[in-house]
Design a protein around this motif. Structure first.
Motif, PDB file in Angstrom:
ATOM      1  N   VAL A  60       1.043  -1.174   0.037  1.00 44.84           N
ATOM      2  CA  VAL A  60       0.159   0.001  -0.037  1.00 44.84           C
ATOM      3  C   VAL A  60       0.930   1.295  -0.018  1.00 44.84           C
ATOM      4  O   VAL A  60       0.385   2.443   0.036  1.00 44.84           O
ATOM      5  N   ILE A  61       2.232   1.162   0.129  1.00 47.27           N
ATOM      6  CA  ILE A  61       3.183   2.364  -0.071  1.00 47.27           C
ATOM      7  C   ILE A  61       2.751   3.210  -1.060  1.00 47.27           C
ATOM      8  O   ILE A  61       2.774   4.506  -0.978  1.00 47.27           O
ATOM      9  N   PRO A  62       2.494   2.884  -2.379  1.00 42.15           N
ATOM     10  CA  PRO A  62       2.483   3.779  -3.554  1.00 42.15           C
ATOM     11  C   PRO A  62       1.022   4.603  -3.189  1.00 42.15           C
ATOM     12  O   PRO A  62       1.024   5.703  -3.643  1.00 42.15           O
ATOM     13  N   ALA A  63       0.081   3.849  -2.669  1.00 44.46           N
ATOM     14  CA  ALA A  63      -0.905   4.686  -2.298  1.00 44.46           C
ATOM     15  C   ALA A  63      -1.040   5.732  -1.283  1.00 44.46           C
ATOM     16  O   ALA A  63      -1.654   6.659  -1.394  1.00 44.46           O
ATOM     17  N   MET A 119       0.754  13.183  -1.299  1.00 43.91           N
ATOM     18  CA  MET A 119       0.892  14.374  -2.446  1.00 43.91           C
ATOM     19  C   MET A 119      -0.378  15.077  -2.706  1.00 43.91           C
ATOM     20  O   MET A 119      -0.324  16.230  -2.690  1.00 43.91           O
ATOM     21  N   ALA A 120      -1.516  14.174  -2.605  1.00 41.39           N
ATOM     22  CA  ALA A 120      -2.940  14.840  -2.925  1.00 41.39           C
ATOM     23  C   ALA A 120      -3.378  15.600  -1.822  1.00 41.39           C
ATOM     24  O   ALA A 120      -4.375  16.665  -2.121  1.00 41.39           O
ATOM     25  N   SER A 121      -2.832  15.428  -0.735  1.00 40.43           N
ATOM     26  CA  SER A 121      -3.538  16.215   0.487  1.00 40.43           C
ATOM     27  C   SER A 121      -2.974  17.524   0.660  1.00 40.43           C
ATOM     28  O   SER A 121      -3.637  18.404   1.513  1.00 40.43           O
ATOM     29  N   ASN A 122      -1.873  18.162  -0.143  1.00 38.64           N
ATOM     30  CA  ASN A 122      -1.344  19.553   0.092  1.00 38.64           C
ATOM     31  C   ASN A 122      -0.847  19.744   1.429  1.00 38.64           C
ATOM     32  O   ASN A 122      -1.212  20.672   1.786  1.00 38.64           O
ATOM     33  N   VAL A 123      -0.297  18.746   2.158  1.00 34.55           N
ATOM     34  CA  VAL A 123       0.185  19.192   3.492  1.00 34.55           C
ATOM     35  C   VAL A 123       1.563  19.687   3.376  1.00 34.55           C
ATOM     36  O   VAL A 123       2.145  20.099   4.545  1.00 34.55           O
TER      37      VAL A 123
END
Length: 186
Positions: free
Chosen positions: A75-78, A84-88
């Motif tokens: 699940v590492i790639p997910a 990256m998608a979360s904009n933290v």
């Protein structure tokens, strides 16, 4: 509804407003790694979205490092995609076993942005408290209109609600001051 239940409900809701504000503050980073920074991240695993802390262990072993140790390494790639998608503002690095997130030093501009965000969250908390006050006062006025309490009792309870409101707002301001200091201290 009795006045005692109404007043206890008022206290509970105002306490929850403080706790909600405190929780929102944990997500605002202050140059230090905090596992709470990743609380809102959902990872797609086995066809459903799951909170990050349910697909692996999240820890902060150093002041500026977060480590995610997934229970299922596939699940590492997910997880990386979700971060990256979360904009933290953190870039994941993985070694095939764990994901490391370095928390960069905050720039002066970024600190100002985070202080603004903290003030916005504090104001939302205060608005929630004021809404509770308004609802309770409306309920008290209805009780007085229905002749369940006297006008003197109404005044007394409204004063009590106002004192509780003032104290709660002062508590939120205190939380904000602590968070501002945390953000601006280099």
């Amino acid at each position: 509804m009795s006045v005692e239940i109404l007043m206890n409900d008022c206290k509970d809701k105002m306490t929850k407003a403080i706790e909600a504000t405190r929780h929102k503050f944990t997500a605002i980073r202050a140059g230090r790694a905090s596992v709470a920074m990743l609380d809102g991240i959902k990872v797609e695993q086995y066809g459903s979205l799951m909170p990050l802390n349910q697909v692996g262990t999240v820890s902060a072993p150093e002041p500026r490092l977060l480590v995610i140790d997934p229970w299922d390494k596939s699940v590492i790639p997910a997880i990386e995609k979700a971060i990256m998608a979360s904009n933290v503002g953190l870039t994941p690095n993985n070694d095939g076993r764990v994901i490391r997130l370095m928390v960069p030093e905050l720039t002066a501009d970024r600190r100002k942005e985070y202080v603004k965000l903290a003030k916005k969250e504090a104001e939302e908390g205060k608005v929630a408290v004021r809404n509770v006050r308004k609802d309770v006062n409306n309920s008290l006025r209805k009780l007085q209109k229905d002749e369940e309490i006297t006008e003197d009792e109404l005044k007394k309870y409204e004063d009590e609600v106002q004192k509780l409101t003032d104290k709660t707002i002062k508590d939120i301001d205190g939380l904000l001051a602590v968070k501002e200091k945390e953000i601006t201290t280099v």
